[in-house]
Motif scaffolding. Structure first.
Motif, PDB file in Angstrom:
ATOM      1  N   THR A  94       0.835  -1.197   0.000  1.00  0.00           N
ATOM      2  CA  THR A  94       0.000   0.000   0.000  1.00  0.00           C
ATOM      3  C   THR A  94       0.874   1.253   0.000  1.00  0.00           C
ATOM      4  O   THR A  94       1.980   1.253   0.542  1.00  0.00           O
ATOM      5  CB  THR A  94      -0.944   0.055   1.216  1.00  0.00           C
ATOM      6  OG1 THR A  94      -0.189   0.354   2.404  1.00  0.00           O
ATOM      7  CG2 THR A  94      -1.680  -1.265   1.403  1.00  0.00           C
ATOM      8  N   PHE A  95       0.348   2.301  -0.622  1.00  0.00           N
ATOM      9  CA  PHE A  95       0.981   3.617  -0.619  1.00  0.00           C
ATOM     10  C   PHE A  95      -0.039   4.635  -0.120  1.00  0.00           C
ATOM     11  O   PHE A  95      -1.235   4.501  -0.369  1.00  0.00           O
ATOM     12  CB  PHE A  95       1.404   4.028  -2.035  1.00  0.00           C
ATOM     13  CG  PHE A  95       2.708   3.458  -2.511  1.00  0.00           C
ATOM     14  CD1 PHE A  95       3.833   4.256  -2.616  1.00  0.00           C
ATOM     15  CD2 PHE A  95       2.808   2.121  -2.858  1.00  0.00           C
ATOM     16  CE1 PHE A  95       5.040   3.732  -3.061  1.00  0.00           C
ATOM     17  CE2 PHE A  95       4.002   1.581  -3.311  1.00  0.00           C
ATOM     18  CZ  PHE A  95       5.124   2.387  -3.417  1.00  0.00           C
ATOM     19  N   ASP A  96       0.445   5.674   0.542  1.00  0.00           N
ATOM     20  CA  ASP A  96      -0.394   6.789   0.961  1.00  0.00           C
ATOM     21  C   ASP A  96       0.003   8.055   0.210  1.00  0.00           C
ATOM     22  O   ASP A  96       1.156   8.210  -0.213  1.00  0.00           O
ATOM     23  CB  ASP A  96      -0.242   7.059   2.460  1.00  0.00           C
ATOM     24  CG  ASP A  96      -0.984   6.046   3.316  1.00  0.00           C
ATOM     25  OD1 ASP A  96      -1.594   5.113   2.775  1.00  0.00           O
ATOM     26  OD2 ASP A  96      -0.930   6.179   4.562  1.00  0.00           O
ATOM     27  N   ASP A  97      -0.941   8.960   0.076  1.00  0.00           N
ATOM     28  CA  ASP A  97      -0.749  10.351  -0.345  1.00  0.00           C
ATOM     29  C   ASP A  97      -0.906  10.604  -1.843  1.00  0.00           C
ATOM     30  O   ASP A  97      -1.067  11.747  -2.249  1.00  0.00           O
ATOM     31  CB  ASP A  97       0.594  10.934   0.119  1.00  0.00           C
ATOM     32  CG  ASP A  97       0.710  10.988   1.631  1.00  0.00           C
ATOM     33  OD1 ASP A  97      -0.346  11.007   2.301  1.00  0.00           O
ATOM     34  OD2 ASP A  97       1.836  11.000   2.148  1.00  0.00           O
ATOM     35  N   GLY A  98      -0.836   9.577  -2.691  1.00  0.00           N
ATOM     36  CA  GLY A  98      -1.082   9.783  -4.112  1.00  0.00           C
ATOM     37  C   GLY A  98      -0.049  10.635  -4.821  1.00  0.00           C
ATOM     38  O   GLY A  98      -0.385  11.405  -5.732  1.00  0.00           O
ATOM     39  N   VAL A 155      -6.709   2.435  -6.510  1.00  0.00           N
ATOM     40  CA  VAL A 155      -6.608   3.649  -5.703  1.00  0.00           C
ATOM     41  C   VAL A 155      -7.740   3.640  -4.686  1.00  0.00           C
ATOM     42  O   VAL A 155      -8.836   3.167  -4.969  1.00  0.00           O
ATOM     43  CB  VAL A 155      -6.656   4.938  -6.551  1.00  0.00           C
ATOM     44  CG1 VAL A 155      -5.370   5.124  -7.325  1.00  0.00           C
ATOM     45  CG2 VAL A 155      -7.849   4.950  -7.499  1.00  0.00           C
ATOM     46  N   GLY A 156      -7.447   4.143  -3.491  1.00  0.00           N
ATOM     47  CA  GLY A 156      -8.427   4.232  -2.421  1.00  0.00           C
ATOM     48  C   GLY A 156      -8.434   5.628  -1.837  1.00  0.00           C
ATOM     49  O   GLY A 156      -7.693   6.518  -2.273  1.00  0.00           O
ATOM     50  N   CYS A 157      -9.270   5.846  -0.835  1.00  0.00           N
ATOM     51  CA  CYS A 157      -9.442   7.167  -0.216  1.00  0.00           C
ATOM     52  C   CYS A 157      -8.391   7.439   0.861  1.00  0.00           C
ATOM     53  O   CYS A 157      -8.127   6.593   1.714  1.00  0.00           O
ATOM     54  CB  CYS A 157     -10.819   7.268   0.441  1.00  0.00           C
ATOM     55  SG  CYS A 157     -12.178   7.535  -0.710  1.00  0.00           S
ATOM     56  N   HIS A 158      -7.848   8.637   0.817  1.00  0.00           N
ATOM     57  CA  HIS A 158      -7.023   9.156   1.917  1.00  0.00           C
ATOM     58  C   HIS A 158      -7.656  10.471   2.365  1.00  0.00           C
ATOM     59  O   HIS A 158      -6.958  11.373   2.808  1.00  0.00           O
ATOM     60  CB  HIS A 158      -5.597   9.354   1.427  1.00  0.00           C
ATOM     61  CG  HIS A 158      -4.559   9.370   2.514  1.00  0.00           C
ATOM     62  ND1 HIS A 158      -4.666   8.650   3.681  1.00  0.00           N
ATOM     63  CD2 HIS A 158      -3.366  10.023   2.601  1.00  0.00           C
ATOM     64  CE1 HIS A 158      -3.596   8.850   4.421  1.00  0.00           C
ATOM     65  NE2 HIS A 158      -2.793   9.692   3.796  1.00  0.00           N
ATOM     66  N   ASN A 161     -10.418  16.116   1.503  1.00  0.00           N
ATOM     67  CA  ASN A 161      -9.706  17.338   1.907  1.00  0.00           C
ATOM     68  C   ASN A 161      -9.534  17.371   3.425  1.00  0.00           C
ATOM     69  O   ASN A 161      -9.850  18.361   4.073  1.00  0.00           O
ATOM     70  CB  ASN A 161     -10.462  18.582   1.441  1.00  0.00           C
ATOM     71  CG  ASN A 161      -9.680  19.864   1.657  1.00  0.00           C
ATOM     72  OD1 ASN A 161      -8.462  19.837   1.811  1.00  0.00           O
ATOM     73  ND2 ASN A 161     -10.374  20.992   1.685  1.00  0.00           N
ATOM     74  N   LEU A 162      -9.034  16.280   3.986  1.00  0.00           N
ATOM     75  CA  LEU A 162      -8.818  16.209   5.439  1.00  0.00           C
ATOM     76  C   LEU A 162      -7.374  15.847   5.795  1.00  0.00           C
ATOM     77  O   LEU A 162      -7.093  15.511   6.940  1.00  0.00           O
ATOM     78  CB  LEU A 162      -9.764  15.175   6.067  1.00  0.00           C
ATOM     79  CG  LEU A 162     -11.261  15.456   5.952  1.00  0.00           C
ATOM     80  CD1 LEU A 162     -12.054  14.295   6.550  1.00  0.00           C
ATOM     81  CD2 LEU A 162     -11.632  16.769   6.640  1.00  0.00           C
ATOM     82  N   HIS A 163      -6.488  15.931   4.821  1.00  0.00           N
ATOM     83  CA  HIS A 163      -5.104  15.554   5.107  1.00  0.00           C
ATOM     84  C   HIS A 163      -4.322  16.781   5.586  1.00  0.00           C
ATOM     85  O   HIS A 163      -3.397  17.267   4.937  1.00  0.00           O
ATOM     86  CB  HIS A 163      -4.441  14.954   3.869  1.00  0.00           C
ATOM     87  CG  HIS A 163      -3.189  14.176   4.190  1.00  0.00           C
ATOM     88  ND1 HIS A 163      -1.978  14.773   4.418  1.00  0.00           N
ATOM     89  CD2 HIS A 163      -2.993  12.849   4.361  1.00  0.00           C
ATOM     90  CE1 HIS A 163      -1.069  13.855   4.689  1.00  0.00           C
ATOM     91  NE2 HIS A 163      -1.661  12.675   4.663  1.00  0.00           N
ATOM     92  N   PRO A 225      -5.787   9.713   7.415  1.00  0.00           N
ATOM     93  CA  PRO A 225      -4.699  10.691   7.347  1.00  0.00           C
ATOM     94  C   PRO A 225      -3.867  10.697   8.635  1.00  0.00           C
ATOM     95  O   PRO A 225      -4.427  10.745   9.735  1.00  0.00           O
ATOM     96  CB  PRO A 225      -5.440  12.019   7.151  1.00  0.00           C
ATOM     97  CG  PRO A 225      -6.724  11.627   6.473  1.00  0.00           C
ATOM     98  CD  PRO A 225      -7.096  10.311   7.086  1.00  0.00           C
ATOM     99  N   PHE A 226      -2.565  10.586   8.475  1.00  0.00           N
ATOM    100  CA  PHE A 226      -1.609  10.528   9.590  1.00  0.00           C
ATOM    101  C   PHE A 226      -1.804   9.269  10.445  1.00  0.00           C
ATOM    102  O   PHE A 226      -1.176   9.136  11.497  1.00  0.00           O
ATOM    103  CB  PHE A 226      -1.693  11.766  10.491  1.00  0.00           C
ATOM    104  CG  PHE A 226      -1.681  13.066   9.734  1.00  0.00           C
ATOM    105  CD1 PHE A 226      -0.513  13.527   9.141  1.00  0.00           C
ATOM    106  CD2 PHE A 226      -2.837  13.827   9.595  1.00  0.00           C
ATOM    107  CE1 PHE A 226      -0.507  14.719   8.433  1.00  0.00           C
ATOM    108  CE2 PHE A 226      -2.839  15.022   8.886  1.00  0.00           C
ATOM    109  CZ  PHE A 226      -1.669  15.469   8.302  1.00  0.00           C
ATOM    110  N   GLY A 227      -2.669   8.382  10.026  1.00  0.00           N
ATOM    111  CA  GLY A 227      -2.945   7.177  10.809  1.00  0.00           C
ATOM    112  C   GLY A 227      -3.779   7.434  12.043  1.00  0.00           C
ATOM    113  O   GLY A 227      -3.940   6.553  12.887  1.00  0.00           O
TER     114      GLY A 227
END
Length: 292
Positions: A94-98, A155-158, A161-163, A225-227
């Motif tokens: 898995t990857f975060d942030d796109g 692709v999934g949701c991160h 606009n909450l990051h 976001p941020f775990g």
């Protein structure tokens, strides 16, 4: 006679060596668990605690394949949570942030090694992917990857606009926000509406990316976001369409893990060499076994 004894000893040594190899493999083999690996940025000049070089990324994945790990896709991972079997020594990338580096640097390696992966993207960045501090994936890049061996890249949701975190270092997903000029925090109902609306927006944008693709949208998957998450935020993202949510809790994923609190092992630090990554997974396999 002496030569026969020597031959017999050599054969015995070879047999013992072979047995040792198989014994070592059996010692670390695991079943009904998944090592979910977490990455962020694959880049050869940028440096940070969450950036790995292309060479290290390739070395990590190649080493795991050589050791007998089996990489699975998002569809296989979700089916695992529904009771379906997965291969022994299962790994999910898995990857975060796109970040666009996923397309430019990670995707070619994933194709080369035939390794599936998912990237949890911040969907607001789709509007202007070059405007972010680190360039983000464009719609065209994402759709190209989705269409390559459908089901291999997802692709999934991160969040939409909450990051981000407020000035008081409180995460936008889990805390009521205040206005730009300070003042009282938003009400409980306003907070609920904001998180629910954001999650629905993320899911909708992912559905649009998957339109016409032969695979189903991964809009029901979410990486906090941020775990950071709370019981309240879990409930709200679920209402928004999430079924599987990923954390940064560093353990193995089992069917005993809540599907809204899926753990992940950080592999995306430049100090984590291939041997160390294998050892990190094995340590968590032992923990999972001890917890049964």
């Amino acid at each position: 006679m002496a030569s026969k004894l020597l031959t017999a000893l050599l054969i015995a040594v070879m047999l013992l060596s072979t047995w040792d190899v198989f014994a070592q493999k059996d010692d670390w083999r695991y079943r009904n668990q998944v090592a979910v690996l977490m990455y962020h940025h694959v880049h050869d000049t940028d440096e940070s605690s969450s950036t790995v070089s292309s060479a290290l990324f390739r070395e990590q994945l190649s080493d795991l394949k050589a050791r007998g790990y089996h990489f699975i896709s998002m569809q296989q991972f979700k089916a695992f949570y529904e009771g379906a079997p997965v291969p022994d020594n299962a790994v999910f990338v898995t990857f975060d942030d796109g970040y666009e580096s996923f397309y430019l640097n990670a995707f070619p390696i994933l194709k080369e090694l035939d390794v599936p992966a998912v990237n949890f993207i911040v969907t607001k960045d789709l509007a202007d992917p070059k405007a972010t501090s680190i360039p983000s994936l464009s719609r065209e890049e994402i759709r190209e990857m989705l269409s390559y061996k459908p089901g291999m890249i997802d692709v999934g949701c991160h969040s939409d606009n909450l990051h981000f975190k407020a000035e008081d270092d409180k995460a936008a997903l889990t805390n009521p926000m205040t206005g730009a000029s300070g003042g009282s925090p938003e009400s409980a109902s306003a907070y609920n509406d904001r998180i629910l609306a954001d999650t629905k927006a993320c899911v909708q944008k992912l559905d649009e990316l998957y339109a016409g693709m032969p695979v189903k949208s991964a809009g029901d998957t979410y990486a906090y976001p941020f775990g950071i998450f709370t019981a309240a935020s879990e409930k709200l993202v679920t209402e928004g369409g999430t079924r599987y949510a990923f954390t940064i809790v560093s353990e193995m994923a089992t069917r005993g893990s809540s599907p809204l609190e899926i753990p992940r092992i950080n592999a995306g630090n430049p100090s984590i060499k291939p041997e160390q990554l294998h050892k990190q997974i094995m340590l968590r396999v032992k923990r999972a076994g001890a917890a049964k």
